[in-house]
Design an enzyme around this catalytic site. Sequence first.
Site, PDB file in Angstrom:
ATOM      1  CG  ASN A   1      20.640  23.291   8.499  1.00 28.13           C
ATOM      2  OD1 ASN A   1      20.460  24.484   8.699  1.00 28.13           O
ATOM      3  ND2 ASN A   1      19.707  22.739   7.671  1.00 28.13           N
TER       4      ASN A   1
ATOM      5  CD  GLU B   1      21.646  30.853  19.729  1.00 32.38           C
ATOM      6  OE1 GLU B   1      20.920  29.961  19.299  1.00 32.38           O
ATOM      7  OE2 GLU B   1      21.355  32.004  19.927  1.00 32.38           O
TER       8      GLU B   1
ATOM      9  CD  GLU C   1      13.869  30.978   1.771  1.00 37.65           C
ATOM     10  OE1 GLU C   1      13.383  29.914   1.287  1.00 37.65           O
ATOM     11  OE2 GLU C   1      14.041  31.982   1.150  1.00 37.65           O
TER      12      GLU C   1
ATOM     13  CB  CYS D   1      15.597  22.838   4.235  1.00 41.67           C
ATOM     14  SG  CYS D   1      16.670  24.181   3.471  1.00 41.67           S
TER      15      CYS D   1
ATOM     16  CD  GLU E   1      12.351  19.533   7.243  1.00 44.16           C
ATOM     17  OE1 GLU E   1      11.833  20.236   8.140  1.00 44.16           O
ATOM     18  OE2 GLU E   1      13.122  19.803   6.551  1.00 44.16           O
TER      19      GLU E   1
ATOM     20  CD  GLU F   1      17.250  33.633   2.331  1.00 43.41           C
ATOM     21  OE1 GLU F   1      17.559  32.403   2.438  1.00 43.41           O
ATOM     22  OE2 GLU F   1      17.027  34.640   3.298  1.00 43.41           O
TER      23      GLU F   1
HETATM   24  O1  LIG Z   1      18.892  24.298   4.783  1.00 42.93           O
HETATM   25  C1  LIG Z   1      19.315  24.967   3.955  1.00 42.93           C
HETATM   26  C2  LIG Z   1      19.763  24.379   2.698  1.00 42.93           C
HETATM   27  C3  LIG Z   1      21.072  24.904   1.850  1.00 42.93           C
HETATM   28  C4  LIG Z   1      21.287  24.084   1.158  1.00 42.93           C
HETATM   29  C5  LIG Z   1      22.471  24.491   0.126  1.00 42.93           C
HETATM   30  O2  LIG Z   1      22.360  25.612  -0.024  1.00 42.93           O
HETATM   31  O3  LIG Z   1      23.205  23.691  -0.529  1.00 42.93           O
END
Ligand SMILES: O=CCCCC(=O)O
Length: 478
Positions: free
Chosen positions: A154, A180, A252, A286, A383, A460
């Site tokens: 995503n 992938e 995460e 997420c 979710e 992170e």
């Molecule tokens: O699924 C990961 C979300 C990352 C959202 C972002 O960095 O904007």
Amino acid sequence: MNGNYDPLYLFINGEWIGASERDTASVVNPATRQELGRVPLATTADLDRALAATQPAFNAWRTTAPNERARVLKRGAELMRERAEHIATLMTLEEGKPLVESRDEVLRAAEYFEWFAEEAKRIDGRVVPANRPGVQQLVKRQAIGPVAAFTPWNFPAITPARKLAAALAAGCSVIIKPGEESPATALALARALDDAGLPKGVLQVVFGVPDDVSRHLIASPVIRKVTFTGSVPIGRLLSARAAEGVKPITLELGGHGPVLVFDDADVQRAAVEGAANRFRGTGQVCISSTRFLVQRGVYDEFREQFVKATRALKVGNGLDPDTQVGPLANPRQLEKMQALIADAVACGATVLTGGKAIDGAGYFFEPTVLANVPMQAKIMHEEPFGPIAVLMAFDELAQGLQEANRLPYGLSAYAFTSNARTAIDVADGLEAGMIGINQYRIVATELPFGGMKESGHGSEGGVEGIEYYLTHKFISQA
Ligand SMILES: O=CCCCC(=O)O
């Protein structure tokens, strides 16, 4: 239109390797269902070659001067910026999000490399006064070792970037398996780092049957650290595999972001920006806001504004500059949205807008707003990872907080209030790793990104981000 799509490779020990005799998987444009290309799937022998290359690469990279590591990462970021338009087009073709979001994601990915390039120079230690005469005590922070990283489809630039930038800055080598379904974006980042002079074997990119690849890499004694972004069930599985080898893992995972809107809030802002945030990335985010918990006094006003803003969103092919919401990434997502809505309606929910797939070639789904959703509906627990928002009313702060914290997730949460006391109490009481007060923008390179509860552990980004790729060693010298 596949003209702008790149050929797909594995990147092992400095070599760009095409499919040759290997199995491949189809990469499909979710806006048109046309095949963009076929990604080669690594064989066990490929994975073993990557594992054999990562240890010597780590040994050399961890002792490379921090300034030199920083130089390579910064040059990589510069190349990502120069190539941003092309990489963003790859991302929109393979993942579907609007080009404006793809462009923003590539530039933010580059920023992570720039930011962690500076952190590479600050991996210092401590001199600790000894309680015995003549003894010198040092605490050093050292790169933890070769890393196995797993990222989803995503956010194919930012999720690899958060891991790679920190790990490479720390002096680790990395074998990454991106999703992938959107492989070209991650390969383009790897290409930029390769062109920037990253020594061979320090970064390797593999694709494959996800279960086989993760099992093989995590079981290898060469791998010293695992990092994963994705769903809770897969996070649990990889965590168990890492535990077998007593390897640290950063997770995460998913979320079900609550938004608390209080009577004294800027309701228009909470609603209009809330709709934009909920449907960004077609809801496949997420940290998305999913449950809008609105205090009774402003519930009707919020509902009206939120539905109006949702209806105004333009759904279409991400390459069209007017598009605000792209397609879902794949048919599984489309089926999941249909099932969640059918279940909610069967339980008694009201569909305020949307609710259906959009006819046409791609995996398009109407941005959907549900109200009066009974607690037994699946969407109140799972979710959705798609374009569905749930509206609920609450009376007292404690009741709102209780609902916000009800689920085992703890990734993102948001609150809107003009009362400083409420803001403090809510920020304190929300069980989430990332909290936005009076805004939905909660991600920045200088801030830790991560969750609590079943949304994972470890961070992170920010100064915290590099710690997960370092280990502490003390030296006590008489
Ligand atoms: O699924 C990961 C979300 C990352 C959202 C972002 O960095 O904007």
